[in-house]
Motif scaffolding. Structure first.
Motif, PDB file in Angstrom:
ATOM      1  N   GLU A  42      25.294  15.997 -23.278  1.00 30.48           N
ATOM      2  CA  GLU A  42      25.710  17.253 -22.649  1.00 30.48           C
ATOM      3  C   GLU A  42      26.169  18.260 -23.698  1.00 30.48           C
ATOM      4  O   GLU A  42      25.837  19.445 -23.631  1.00 30.48           O
ATOM      5  N   ARG A  43      26.901  17.783 -24.681  1.00 36.92           N
ATOM      6  CA  ARG A  43      27.338  18.690 -25.751  1.00 36.92           C
ATOM      7  C   ARG A  43      26.124  19.218 -26.524  1.00 36.92           C
ATOM      8  O   ARG A  43      26.089  20.387 -26.933  1.00 36.92           O
ATOM      9  N   LEU A  44      25.134  18.355 -26.697  1.00 40.74           N
ATOM     10  CA  LEU A  44      23.916  18.767 -27.391  1.00 40.74           C
ATOM     11  C   LEU A  44      23.152  19.805 -26.566  1.00 40.74           C
ATOM     12  O   LEU A  44      22.670  20.807 -27.108  1.00 40.74           O
ATOM     13  N   ALA A  45      23.055  19.581 -25.262  1.00 42.39           N
ATOM     14  CA  ALA A  45      22.349  20.531 -24.392  1.00 42.39           C
ATOM     15  C   ALA A  45      23.010  21.909 -24.435  1.00 42.39           C
ATOM     16  O   ALA A  45      22.327  22.944 -24.468  1.00 42.39           O
ATOM     17  N   GLU A  46      24.328  21.931 -24.443  1.00 44.63           N
ATOM     18  CA  GLU A  46      25.048  23.201 -24.548  1.00 44.63           C
ATOM     19  C   GLU A  46      24.708  23.906 -25.859  1.00 44.63           C
ATOM     20  O   GLU A  46      24.438  25.114 -25.881  1.00 44.63           O
ATOM     21  N   ARG A  47      24.744  23.134 -26.930  1.00 43.40           N
ATOM     22  CA  ARG A  47      24.522  23.733 -28.244  1.00 43.40           C
ATOM     23  C   ARG A  47      23.092  24.232 -28.387  1.00 43.40           C
ATOM     24  O   ARG A  47      22.843  25.302 -28.973  1.00 43.40           O
TER      25      ARG A  47
END
Length: 360
Positions: A42-47
């Motif tokens: 999820e953090r990767l998708a945001e970034r």
């Protein structure tokens, strides 16, 4: 190529787009799962949304860029393999026979091999010829390259990203090949982070205890010969460029340029192991927003790799005990990056699926 060019490039790199990241967070929280349950994905998708400035970020072509160069420090007996292996492995990449070719094929990615400074003439239609010189000088006796050479190598990396982005590439993995380059990476790490050779130097190609001692000694002598005291830590963009020129390598400089290009062209770059990450550290010191555009693929067995990852604030996706280089860990991670994007674009929301949401 001059310092003004580098200043313009670094100033053009902007922070991630907060609006796109906010939209990604809102979307993720509406999907049929407990909030945050996909963890780092999820953090990767945001970034990734913040990098592209769009939610979901666009998918497109993907490539693994392998930058190659030779190192004068090989004269000090720092590798278990002869310098000729650099040229031989470049030919292996071009023929499709290396581990990175296998992993790239699994990921549906092309391999782009770049000659940044191989100490041989390679004539092959598939090779990107960006040779700065046939190998660096021996850094234990003075600078590995001139400032102008370092700037030219950085420029080659930035320009390559521009060409790839213009061809529809939306995801780049980056790796390297160069006998002796883990010694250069260790010297860069010690110079920029102020850690002693004992913390930055690993076994690289698999040197024995005597070889490990020679590597540590070579790094210590290189730092001393170039006025880069281990334990002090070179600071700021000028310190980064000075360090790159004095103890880096042409392929490290090219990778640093690719990392800068990530920010210029808003294309995420998946960074491979220790050597690539040390180059990414140089890029992050040149421009403070660069690290946000970089994705750490894995944590290698090299002891200095974790030190550099921590300094960059990057969270590796894989931990497989790998230490091959070539871009192998980065290539393996490409499907994970795509999965993070697919979650945003393909997963159902509570509303669309008719699933009850969390109790208030």
């Amino acid at each position: 190529m001059d310092d003004k060019w580098l200043t313009r490039v670094c100033r053009s790199i902007e922070p991630l787009r907060e609006e796109a990241m906010a939209a990604a967070r809102e979307r993720l929280d509406s999907l049929t799962k407990p909030p945050g349950s996909l963890g780092a994905l999820e953090r990767l998708a945001e970034r990734l949304s913040g990098i592209a400035g769009a939610m979901p970020p666009p998918l497109g072509k993907k490539v693994v860029v392998v930058m190659a160069g030779d190192h004068g420090v090989c004269e000090e007996g720092v590798s278990a393999f002869p310098q000729a292996v650099t040229e031989q492995m470049v030919l292996n990449f071009l023929r499709g026979g290396a581990a990175v070719n296998v992993f790239a094929k699994h990921a549906g990615a092309d391999v782009v091999c770049v000659d940044m400074g191989v100490a041989a003439t390679i004539d092959h239609p598939g090779l990107v010829a960006s040779k700065i010189a046939p190998g660096t000088a021996n850094m234990t006796k003075g600078p590995a390259m001139t400032r102008e050479q370092a700037l030219s190598a950085l420029s080659a990396g930035v320009e390559l990203v521009g060409r790839l982005a213009g061809d529809g590439v939306r995801l780049i993995a980056v790796g390297e090949m160069g006998i002796g380059n883990s010694t250069a990476a260790a010297a860069v790490t010690s110079a920029l982070l102020g850690v002693p050779p004992e913390a930055s130097v690993g076994r690289g190609t698999g040197v024995d205890d005597a070889g490990l001692a020679r590597k540590r000694d070579a790094v210590a002598r290189a730092l001393a010969a170039n006025g880069l005291a281990a334990g002090a830590g070179a600071s700021g963009p000028e310190g980064a460029l000075e360090t790159l020129a004095k103890v880096g390598g042409f392929e490290l400089a090219g990778i640093a340029g690719v990392c800068l290009g990530a920010g210029v062209y808003r294309v995420p770059v998946v960074v491979d192991g220790y050597i690539s990450t040390a180059a990414a550290l140089v890029a992050s010191r040149l421009s403070p927003h660069v690290a946000s555009y970089l994705i750490a693929s894995h944590r290698s067995e090299e002891p200095g790799h974790g030190v550099v990852l921590d300094a960059l604030g990057l969270e590796p996706m894989l931990e497989l005990g790998m230490r091959l280089g070539e871009g192998t860990g980065a290539a393996l991670s490409l499907r994970i990056v795509e999965a993070a994007v697919d979650v945003l674009g393909s997963m159902a929301t509570f509303a669309s699926a008719g699933v009850s949401g969390k109790l208030e």
